[in-house]
Design an enzyme around this catalytic site. Structure first.
Site, mmCIF file in Angstrom:
data_model
loop_
_atom_site.group_PDB
_atom_site.id
_atom_site.type_symbol
_atom_site.label_atom_id
_atom_site.label_comp_id
_atom_site.label_asym_id
_atom_site.label_seq_id
_atom_site.Cartn_x
_atom_site.Cartn_y
_atom_site.Cartn_z
ATOM 1 N N HIS A 125 33.233 45.665 48.700
ATOM 2 C CA HIS A 125 33.437 46.064 47.310
ATOM 3 C C HIS A 125 32.483 47.229 47.012
ATOM 4 O O HIS A 125 31.413 47.308 47.607
ATOM 5 C CB HIS A 125 33.092 44.854 46.427
ATOM 6 C CG HIS A 125 33.363 45.021 44.971
ATOM 7 N ND1 HIS A 125 32.507 45.676 44.119
ATOM 8 C CD2 HIS A 125 34.395 44.596 44.195
ATOM 9 C CE1 HIS A 125 32.993 45.642 42.887
ATOM 10 N NE2 HIS A 125 34.144 44.998 42.907
ATOM 11 N N ASP A 164 27.173 39.153 50.090
ATOM 12 C CA ASP A 164 27.801 39.303 48.782
ATOM 13 C C ASP A 164 28.732 38.097 48.603
ATOM 14 O O ASP A 164 29.787 38.020 49.226
ATOM 15 C CB ASP A 164 28.572 40.626 48.770
ATOM 16 C CG ASP A 164 29.456 40.779 47.546
ATOM 17 O OD1 ASP A 164 29.627 39.807 46.800
ATOM 18 O OD2 ASP A 164 29.994 41.883 47.362
ATOM 19 N N GLN A 209 32.985 36.412 45.783
ATOM 20 C CA GLN A 209 34.306 35.780 45.918
ATOM 21 C C GLN A 209 34.262 34.433 46.630
ATOM 22 O O GLN A 209 35.260 33.725 46.660
ATOM 23 C CB GLN A 209 35.262 36.717 46.667
ATOM 24 C CG GLN A 209 35.571 38.014 45.942
ATOM 25 C CD GLN A 209 36.331 37.812 44.639
ATOM 26 O OE1 GLN A 209 36.941 36.765 44.403
ATOM 27 N NE2 GLN A 209 36.290 38.814 43.791
ATOM 28 N N LYS A 246 32.924 34.427 37.817
ATOM 29 C CA LYS A 246 34.048 34.166 38.728
ATOM 30 C C LYS A 246 34.129 32.674 39.077
ATOM 31 O O LYS A 246 35.096 32.240 39.694
ATOM 32 C CB LYS A 246 33.913 35.010 39.990
ATOM 33 C CG LYS A 246 34.040 36.522 39.718
ATOM 34 C CD LYS A 246 34.038 37.304 40.997
ATOM 35 C CE LYS A 246 33.668 38.763 40.835
ATOM 36 N NZ LYS A 246 34.725 39.597 40.263
ATOM 37 N N CYS A 300 38.295 48.168 43.402
ATOM 38 C CA CYS A 300 36.903 48.556 43.722
ATOM 39 C C CYS A 300 36.638 48.452 45.218
ATOM 40 O O CYS A 300 35.522 48.114 45.645
ATOM 41 C CB CYS A 300 35.876 47.736 42.950
ATOM 42 S SG CYS A 300 36.037 47.882 41.181
HETATM 43 N N1 7TS Z 1 31.451 41.887 45.309
HETATM 44 C C1 7TS Z 1 32.708 41.459 45.425
HETATM 45 C C2 7TS Z 1 33.232 41.031 46.757
HETATM 46 C C3 7TS Z 1 33.518 41.399 44.280
HETATM 47 O O1 7TS Z 1 34.760 40.960 44.391
HETATM 48 C C4 7TS Z 1 32.995 41.814 43.031
HETATM 49 C C5 7TS Z 1 33.835 41.857 41.801
HETATM 50 C C6 7TS Z 1 31.658 42.217 42.988
HETATM 51 C C7 7TS Z 1 30.915 42.251 44.137
HETATM 52 C C8 7TS Z 1 30.999 42.585 41.710
HETATM 53 O O2 7TS Z 1 30.865 41.470 40.883
HETATM 54 P P1 7TS Z 1 30.389 41.613 39.382
HETATM 55 O O3 7TS Z 1 30.544 40.258 38.805
HETATM 56 O O4 7TS Z 1 28.977 42.075 39.407
HETATM 57 O O5 7TS Z 1 31.298 42.630 38.741
HETATM 58 N N2 7TS Z 1 35.203 41.959 42.046
HETATM 59 C C9 7TS Z 1 36.163 42.227 41.125
HETATM 60 C C10 7TS Z 1 37.513 42.240 41.475
HETATM 61 O O6 7TS Z 1 37.951 42.010 42.582
HETATM 62 N N3 7TS Z 1 38.231 42.520 40.369
HETATM 63 O O7 7TS Z 1 37.386 42.706 39.347
HETATM 64 C C11 7TS Z 1 36.092 42.519 39.803
#
Ligand code: 7TS
Length: 415
Positions: A132, A209, A212, A235, A373
């Site tokens: 990501h 990371d 997910q 999430k 992303c």
């Molecule tokens: N890493 C992964 C693998 C992700 O899917 C996301 C967010 C992040 C980092 C960042 O997370 P955040 O909570 O700090 O924003 N992924 C997504 C997505 O797949 N659609 O919207 C956000």
């Protein structure tokens, strides 16, 4: 398996679970909502909403500073939630859990502190092709700043990291290895324990990371053996603007602070400031108190069902979705790894992903469309954009059927 989990294993009741999530019970354009954008953010159960509301209605006070009753209650709830998060990922100490704004901030924290301190000119940081943007850009900027090199381990045509290449790319100059536990676009679940072992054998620090993975299957940071694990609350049914970084104590102790200000200090004079102990050294200023408490409530909620039960149910539902989607003519799933989670990115012949998602929306089916992303990995697969359905514990087979019907309808409209 604990006794509680054995009991819930017999009683996983998706209709009962759905009643815990008030937002699921609504119509969009006159059709019952089918929410399949769970990889972007999950819906919130009453347990999380109620705890957050209670904080603002009743307890509202700043933490770690007041002697008065409300401040003590707020501090207890906030620190209690930290302990719940510690237990959830099996960290050794609550002081190894740093509250952050989310997964993105957790990764940025490590890049800005451990990274700046340990990566120098000629060094390397290794990531993978499926990351990501949050797990690419902070390392890229760090490498640019330091004159270091960002290396990228390749992914095969199914969407799996090529492990031999990955291992070969970890060299003496590799200071940090960072990779997703589960990909948000391909759905691939990486062999995180093995990858961590490979990095550690070469003396590199590891960051996983977990954005997910954390809502979908059991994460045990001590079993994984990683140095850092980054994740978001929203999430996994918790509030937005709330997340955590797990870090091994030894590394956290050696790192400089991230942001400077109140709460992260032990004593301040104009001549010299000394920093607070862990975890407060990394938590400057008034944090997202309601968010932290809500995060704890989300952990309680997941544990009340059982994370292993959630994994089992979601795998079953994903198998169903996989079969149904694969049977759609002209639909290509991007990411066909052997070990994959509840995420389906797809393109449909002759239909742009955004047009497809817009038609699905009118049918009441919420999916994400775009590059997710993850521009580099989509480019590798030769698609600028995909539509993505991501399954959660409250989704049903009937909802997968609604998705499939809506895709068929979109095909007819766009074809
Ligand atoms: N890493 C992964 C693998 C992700 O899917 C996301 C967010 C992040 C980092 C960042 O997370 P955040 O909570 O700090 O924003 N992924 C997504 C997505 O797949 N659609 O919207 C956000």
């Amino acid at each position: 398996m604990t006794n509680a989990q054995t009991t819930t294993a017999k009683t996983f009741d998706v209709e009962k679970i759905r009643r815990d999530f008030p937002s699921l019970n609504q119509s969009v354009y006159g059709k019952p909502l089918v929410y399949l954008d769970n990889a972007a953010t999950a819906q919130k159960p009453n347990a999380v909403i109620d705890v957050t509301e209670h904080y603002y209605r009743v307890v509202n006070a700043n933490i770690h500073r007041g002697v008065h009753r409300l401040s003590q209650l707020a501090t207890d709830a906030y620190e209690g939630a930290r302990e719940k998060i510690r237990n959830f990922i099996n960290a050794e100490k609550a002081s190894e859990i740093i509250y952050t704004r989310g997964c993105t901030e957790a990764i940025n924290l490590v890049a800005a502190t451990y990274g700046r301190q340990n990566v120098g000119a000629g060094d390397e940081v290794l990531i993978t092709e499926m990351e990501h943007h949050s797990n690419i850009v902070p390392w890229q900027a760090l490498c640019e700043e330091k004159g270091a090199t960002l290396r990228v381990a390749p992914v095969n045509e199914r969407g799996e990291v090529e492990l031999e290449a990955f291992e070969r790319m970890i060299g003496e100059r590799t200071k940090i290895v960072a990779f997703a536990h589960q990909s948000n676009s391909l759905g691939t679940i990486n062999p995180a324990k093995e990858m961590t072992r490979m990095a550690r054998e070469k003396g590199a620090a590891t960051l996983i990371d977990g954005a997910q993975s954390i809502p979908h299957f059991r994460v045990d940071v001590r079993d994984l053996g990683c140095d850092f694990y980054a994740f978001s609350a929203h999430k996994m049914y918790g509030p937005t603007g709330s997340g955590a970084l797990y870090g091994r104590e030894e590394l956290l102790e050696s790192m400089p602070p991230y942001q400077l200000g109140g709460d992260m200090i032990s004593a301040v004079s104009f001549e010299k400031t000394t920093y607070n102990k862990l975890p407060y050294k990394f938590e400057a200023g008034t944090p997202n108190i309601a968010g932290g408490i809500g995060f704890g409530a989300a952990v309680d909620y997941v544990e009340s069902i059982g994370i292993d039960e959630i994994e089992r149910y979601e795998r079953e539902l994903s198998d169903y979705a996989w079969e149904k989607l694969r049977a759609i003519e002209g639909l290509r799933i991007i990411g066909t790894a052997e070990d994959r989670g509840a995420v389906f990115s797809f393109v449909v012949e002759g239909a742009h992903a955004h047009d497809l998602a817009t038609i699905l929306d009118v049918e009441g089916v919420a999916v994400r469309a775009g590059h997710l992303c993850t521009q580099p990995i989509l480019k590798k697969f030769g698609v600028p954009a995909v539509a993505r359905a991501a399954v959660s514990l409250y989704n049903t087979r009937e909802e997968i059927d609604r998705l499939v019907e809506a895709i068929e309808k979109a095909k007819r409209m766009l074809g």
